[in-house]
Each structure stands twice: as structure tokens, then as C-alpha cells.
Design an enzyme around this catalytic site. Structure first.
Site, PDB file in Angstrom:
ATOM      1  N   HIS A 143       0.816  -1.230   0.000  1.00 33.91           N
ATOM      2  CA  HIS A 143       0.000   0.000   0.000  1.00 33.91           C
ATOM      3  C   HIS A 143       0.846   1.275   0.000  1.00 33.91           C
ATOM      4  CE1 HIS A 143      -3.648  -2.227   0.571  1.00 33.91           C
ATOM      5  NE2 HIS A 143      -3.326  -2.664   1.762  1.00 33.91           N
ATOM      6  N   ASP A 180      -2.913 -10.351  -2.218  1.00 34.35           N
ATOM      7  CA  ASP A 180      -3.412  -9.799  -0.947  1.00 34.35           C
ATOM      8  C   ASP A 180      -4.866  -9.370  -1.180  1.00 34.35           C
ATOM      9  OD1 ASP A 180      -2.125  -8.281   1.769  1.00 34.35           O
ATOM     10  OD2 ASP A 180      -3.969  -7.394   0.945  1.00 34.35           O
ATOM     11  N   HIS A 182      -6.488  -6.925  -0.220  1.00 39.27           N
ATOM     12  CA  HIS A 182      -6.667  -5.481  -0.419  1.00 39.27           C
ATOM     13  C   HIS A 182      -5.939  -5.051  -1.696  1.00 39.27           C
ATOM     14  CE1 HIS A 182      -6.844  -6.319   4.019  1.00 39.27           C
ATOM     15  NE2 HIS A 182      -8.049  -5.824   3.763  1.00 39.27           N
ATOM     16  N   ASP A 268      -4.732 -12.545   3.637  1.00 43.62           N
ATOM     17  CA  ASP A 268      -5.924 -11.994   4.284  1.00 43.62           C
ATOM     18  C   ASP A 268      -7.199 -12.221   3.461  1.00 43.62           C
ATOM     19  OD1 ASP A 268      -4.823 -10.284   2.429  1.00 43.62           O
ATOM     20  OD2 ASP A 268      -4.548  -8.619   3.826  1.00 43.62           O
TER      21      ASP A 268
HETATM   22 ZN    ZN Z   1      -4.111  -6.885   2.883  1.00 42.12          ZN
END
Ligand code: ZN
Length: 369
Positions: A143, A180, A182, A268
Site C-alpha cells: 500500500h 493480498d 486489499h 488476508d
Molecule cells: Zn491486505
């Protein structure tokens, strides 16, 4: 034949984000948490490493640490002003200079070490010291923007590793596959106008950054088509991810012909993660690892590096991560996943699967895949 390298360092488990319950700063109505209340706590990673040692897998890997990424390495991605600001706070009080990216005293050096682990993993594969490599990098990186940390990520580990490799080795075309749960927004932003870096992110639609979907973001003028986002509906499981691989990820790799594949491996999207709502299990991660391993063998002499990102279920991350490292190394141990039968029983219904497949088919059409 070289072993699979596994880069890790106990000091990366000492990075702290301060006192949080999940990711809420303590205060007001948020009660201080019990021992490991912070979502990005070291325990899921430490337990993954412990399982790898306990199963005997660790003894069959080239397991080692490495020096931190140097200023020169970091400056290929991050502006000096950002690094100076981050370090000055890390040297004194810690703080949070981004979105959901708190850090404590000394986190700057730990983040540079985390980036160094990813960097060495890539370097080991490119110079032939390792057949393939895994980096247990913490804090994570996907991120992090060039000038701003986000979502537990303080430095952009994978771009730092890729640019160090480009400076040292004759490697140009690199694909990053981010599973991931996200969105890999940091990696996307850094490479958005680079036609030599294919960034693919599979993520839960609208999860993080909050409200983000992203299928229409295909890369800037010089790199149109080199950025692919695959938003998946909450509740998607094994079938959704594997179908997205079949229809989008593998054809995109085939078209791009990378010289190196790097996976941003968050765990995740598992069925019990507290920060997302997907339904993967260890066999999903095993299958995706096998697919990228075969793609690397087809396109780039097997050159594959997997860098750990998120994953917040302390009890379950180790089993998903262990399946990945087993598959990367081509070694099977007696470890069994105690969650597997339950997670398989909880997979979505056929009508959900058909709906998600239809959305993936539409995306593949938009991407001309
Ligand atoms: Zn994540």
C-alpha cells in the site's frame, strides 16, 4: 539444483504500531487490547516461521537474513523528504504520517530491513543463488506510495527490490501478481506509467482503500494495459480466485512475457481473516502458488519470488503460508490444515460462483484476454 531461499529476520517482528485494538487507536470508546490486539501484529508471521521450523520444511530451505536496504536502494523509489520525515519520527516518538500506517520508535530501520529481505530474495533468484525465493517481509509494502505510507505499509518493499534488480542485473520486464485481499495501490501508483512492469491485483471489491474497485484503471499513457485490477465480490472463495487466474492472470502473463515474477502474497483473503470477507483456504494458496510457479517456468526460467504482505488471523496464516512455501520449494511435509474441511464446506453456492464467473468473464473481455 539450488535450494529455495527463505529470507527472514527476528528484528522485523519487533516493529510496533503502538497500542491499537485491531486498527483503531486506543482512546475514547476503544478499550486497550489484550496482548496482541493490533491487527498487523507480529504473531501471524512468527507463527508461520515457527510452523515452517516445526514441520522440518525450514531445514530444507536456504534460510537466512540479510542487510537492510541502503539509502541508495530506498531513494530509487522514495523521495528523500519522505525518508527524512519518517526517520526523524522513528528516531524519537514514532507516529503516523499516512493512512492507517502507525509506527513506533525504531521502525525506520526495521522497515529498511523488511525491504532488504525482499531485495535479497529477488537478487538471490536473479544471480542464481536460489531457484526461487520467499521473503517474510514485515512491515508489509504494497500500500505504500512513493511519498506516503498507507495500510500498515511504510516502505514499498517490492518496487525497492525490483529497482535494485534493474540497477544490478539485466532484467527489464517484471510482473507483480498481488493476491493480498486489499488493492495493491502502492505498487500500482509507482508503476502506473511503466510499460515494463505488469501489475495485477486481485482484491475484494471496495475493501481497501475503502470503496476502491479499480477495474477501469488500466495504466497511464505509456503503459496502457500494464495495470490490471480484478475486483472480486465479498464472499468469493477458491473458485473465484482460480477462475480469475485461468481467465485473466495467466493469459496476461502469457501476453506480457515477464523475465521475473514477483508475488505480493497477502494471506488476508482467508476464510477467517478479520480485515476482509473472502473464503480462501490453504489449498487455494497452494493452487495459486503452483500456477505462478508453472507460469514462471514457462516464461522466465522459473524465476519466481514471493514476498509476504498482509494476513491477520494468527491461527490460520501459518497454514496458508506453509502451503505456499511447500509449493514454492516443491516439498511436501506431514502438516495438515485443521481448517480445511470447514473452509471447503463454507464455500459459496453454485449461483454465487456463476455470478462471480460472469463478472470475471466480462473483465477478461474488457482487458482483451
Ligand atoms: Zn491486505
Amino acid at each position: 539444483m539450488s535450494k529455495t531461499a527463505f529470507l527472514t529476520d527476528e528484528r522485523t517482528f519487533w516493529h510496533t504500531g503502538g497500542t491499537h485494538a485491531l486498527f483503531f487507536p486506543v482512546g475514547g470508546w476503544v478499550q486497550p487490547p489484550s496482548a496482541s490486539g493490533y491487527a498487523e501484529s507480529p504473531e501471524s508471521k512468527r507463527r508461520l516461521l515457527a510452523l515452517i521450523q516445526a514441520s522440518g520444511l525450514g531445514a530444507q530451505l536456504d534460510m537466512r537474513s540479510t542487510p537492510a536496504a541502503t539509502d541508495e536502494d530506498l531513494l530509487r523509489i522514495h523521495p528523500r523528504a519522505y525518508l527524512t520525515h519518517f526517520k526523524s519520527l522513528s528516531d524519537t516518538t514514532g507516529g503516523d504520517i499516512g493512512d492507517f500506517a502507525p509506527f513506533g520508535k525504531g521502525s525506520y530501520e526495521i522497515a529498511a530491513l523488511s525491504a532488504g529481505l525482499a531485495l535479497d530474495a529477488v537478487d538471490s533468484v536473479l544471480d542464481g543463488r536460489a531457484a526461487r525465493a520467499f521473503s517474510l517481509s514485515r512491515p508489509p509494502g504494497h500500500h505504500c506510495l512513493r511519498d506516503r505510507p498507507m495500510g500498515f505499509c511504510l516502505l514499498a518493499n517490492i518496487p525497492i527490490a525490483i529497482e535494485a534488480a534493474r540497477a544490478k542485473h539485466r532484467v527489464e520486464r517484471v510482473a507483480v501478481v498481488d493476491w493480498d485481499v486489499h488493492h495493491g495501490n502502492g505498487t500500482q501508483s509507482i508503476y502506473y506509467d511503466d510499460p515494463n512492469t505488469l501489475t495485477i491485483s486481485l482484491h475484494q471489491d471496495r475493501c481497501f482503500p475503502p470503496g476502491y474497485s479499480g477495474a477501469d484503471e488500466r495504466g497511464a499513457e505509456h503503459a496502457l494495459g500494464a495495470n490490471i485490477n480484478v475486483p472480486l465480490q465479498p464472499g468469493g472463495g477458491h473458485d473465484a480466485y482460480l477462475y480469475a487466474f485461468e481467465r485473466i492472470v495467466l493469459p496476461a502473463l502469457e501476453q506480457f512475457r515477464p523475465e521475473l515474477i514477483v508475488v505480493a502474497s497477502g494471506l488476508d483473503a482467508s476464510a477467517v481473516d478479520p480485515l476482509a470477507r473472502m473464503l480462501l483456504h490453504s489449498e487455494s494458496y497452494r493452487a495459486m502458488t503452483q500456477l505462478v510457479r508453472e507460469a514462471a517456468e514457462r516464461h522466465c526460467s522459473g524465476r519466481l519470488v514471493i514476498v509476504h504482505e498482509g494476513g491477520y488471523s494468527e491461527a490460520y496464516v501459518p497454514f496458508c503460508g506453509h502451503a505456499i512455501v511447500e509449493t514454492l520449494a516443491g516439498i511436501r511435509t506431514p502438516v495438515t490444515d485443521p481448517m480445511l474441511d470447514l473452509a471447503i464446506a463454507q464455500q459459496p453456492s453454485d449461483c454465487f460462483k456463476a455470478f462471480q464467473r460472469q463478472l470475471i468473464d466480462e473483465l477478461a473481455g474488457q482487458f482483451n484476454l
